[in-house]
Design an enzyme around this catalytic site. Structure first.
Site, PDB file in Angstrom:
ATOM      1  N   TYR A   1     -11.827  14.524  -5.228  1.00  0.00           N
ATOM      2  CA  TYR A   1     -11.211  14.133  -6.442  1.00  0.00           C
ATOM      3  C   TYR A   1     -10.800  15.419  -7.464  1.00  0.00           C
ATOM      4  CZ  TYR A   1     -10.237  11.131 -10.654  1.00  0.00           C
ATOM      5  OH  TYR A   1      -9.557  10.525 -11.539  1.00  0.00           O
TER       6      TYR A   1
ATOM      7  N   THR B   1     -11.836   2.560 -19.104  1.00  0.00           N
ATOM      8  CA  THR B   1     -11.316   1.725 -18.359  1.00  0.00           C
ATOM      9  C   THR B   1     -11.911   0.910 -17.302  1.00  0.00           C
ATOM     10  OG1 THR B   1     -10.574   3.429 -16.686  1.00  0.00           O
ATOM     11  CG2 THR B   1      -9.241   3.289 -18.612  1.00  0.00           C
TER      12      THR B   1
ATOM     13  N   ASP C   1       0.769  -1.258  -0.099  1.00  0.00           N
ATOM     14  CA  ASP C   1      -0.024  -0.076  -0.032  1.00  0.00           C
ATOM     15  C   ASP C   1       0.952   1.215   0.068  1.00  0.00           C
ATOM     16  OD1 ASP C   1      -1.618   2.007   0.481  1.00  0.00           O
ATOM     17  OD2 ASP C   1      -2.585   1.107   2.177  1.00  0.00           O
ATOM     18  N   VAL C   2       0.859   1.991  -0.989  1.00  0.00           N
ATOM     19  CA  VAL C   2       1.930   3.111  -1.381  1.00  0.00           C
ATOM     20  C   VAL C   2       1.166   4.328  -0.340  1.00  0.00           C
ATOM     21  CG1 VAL C   2       3.168   2.271  -3.346  1.00  0.00           C
ATOM     22  CG2 VAL C   2       0.841   3.832  -3.777  1.00  0.00           C
TER      23      VAL C   2
ATOM     24  N   LYS D   1      -6.502  16.321  -7.747  1.00  0.00           N
ATOM     25  CA  LYS D   1      -6.037  16.095  -8.988  1.00  0.00           C
ATOM     26  C   LYS D   1      -5.342  17.463  -9.245  1.00  0.00           C
ATOM     27  CE  LYS D   1      -6.715  11.667 -10.010  1.00  0.00           C
ATOM     28  NZ  LYS D   1      -5.376  10.925  -9.856  1.00  0.00           N
TER      29      LYS D   1
END
Ligand code: NAD
Length: 262
Positions: free
Chosen positions: A164, A199, A69-70, A168
């Site tokens: 979000y 995607t 988990d980064v 971003k």
């Protein structure tokens, strides 16, 4: 193999897609390997990452899996260490991990706000922090951030996406800050502003919403993860050696409009 990244070692975070199909991270990892890079596939899910590693190896490419988990500093440090121990150097970091959650300032929960900022911003900062010293030791490098049209325009929709969009947009500042701070050390930082690509991340979207999204794009077409990967190869390669601090929209022209079409 065209060899545009020959001799380079790349880390791609969130490389394996969350579901069936080709995600942005997956396309980037495959294209990096096709261009000759050795690729470390970082993911929370070891099974999905192993599947992607097999796909790359079956094509004749080189890839290794690092599961973790980064969002955790110790994991990022171990990931960078693993990369150098496995391949001897670290040249490219592609910060792909990111998630969204609905909500306007009135409706977003504090839990979702924190979760989205952590997944998009903190992961990118921690991975970059751990990779920079290894890039310096390798003589330079390329750090790539993955943003969204939501960070440039907001995201028009019924339920909002304030966390979000904010996260971003934060990546845009992060990119330019790293670009300025490391320009003299042969380390470049650039950001792909991803548009309406189809995607697994947006597989939940119904046909109607998907069609509405397509029609908002000036080119009137949907993008794919491969469109993002072509941009990433350019930013990772020495072809972009004089390019840093760039916010590169790959979006069929949407950001050029500077607003959402009605
Ligand atoms: N698909 C779109 O329409 C679209 C549009 C704009 C931007 N983006 C951006 O593209 C990126 C994702 O693309 P994708 O197609 O590869 O997504 P994906 O969700 O299919 O794959 C990302 C992978 O990252 C993993 N992951 C999430 N958090 C992690 C963590 N903390 N540590 C390790 N792994 C973690 C997930 O398990 C998942 O497997 C995100 O940054 C997203 O915001 C996508």
């Amino acid at each position: 193999m065209a060899g545009r990244l020959k001799g380079k070692v790349a880390v791609v975070t969130g490389a394996a897609p969350r579901g069936e199909g080709v995600g942005n991270g997956m396309a980037v990892a495959i294209m990096f390997a096709r261009e000759g890079a050795k690729v470390v596939l970082v993911n929370r899910s070891v099974e999905r990452a192993e599947k992607l590693a097999k796909t790359i190896k079956d094509e004749g490419g080189e890839a290794s899996v690092f599961a973790g988990d980064v969002a955790r500093a110790d994991v990022c440090e171990a990931m960078a260490d693993f990369t150098v121990k496995t391949y001897g150097r670290l040249d490219i970091l592609h910060n792909n991990v990111g998630i969204g959650a609905p909500g306007t300032p009135e409706t977003v929960t504090l839990e979702n706000w924190n979760r989205v900022l952590e997944a998009n911003l903190t992961t990118t900062m921690l991975c970059t922090k751990s990779c920079l010293p290894r890039m310096k030791a390798s003589g330079g490098g390329s750090v790539i951030m993955v943003s969204s049209i939501a960070g440039a325009l907001g995201l028009m929709g019924s339920s909002g996406a304030v966390a979000y969009s904010t996260a971003k947009a934060g990546l845009h500042g992060f990119t330019q800050s790293v670009a300025a701070d490391y320009a003299t050390q042969n380390i470049r930082a650039n950001c792909i502003v991803v548009g309406s690509v189809h995607t697994p991340m947006v597989a939940h979207m119904g046909d109607e919403a998907r069609e509405r999204r397509r029609k908002m794009v000036p080119m009137q077409t949907e993008g794919t993860a491969w469109d993002i990967a072509y941009g990433a190869v350019y930013l990772a390669s020495d072809e972009s050696r004089w390019v840093t601090g760039l916010l590169l929209p790959i979006d069929g022209g949407l950001v050029a409009l500077r607003t959402w079409p009605r």
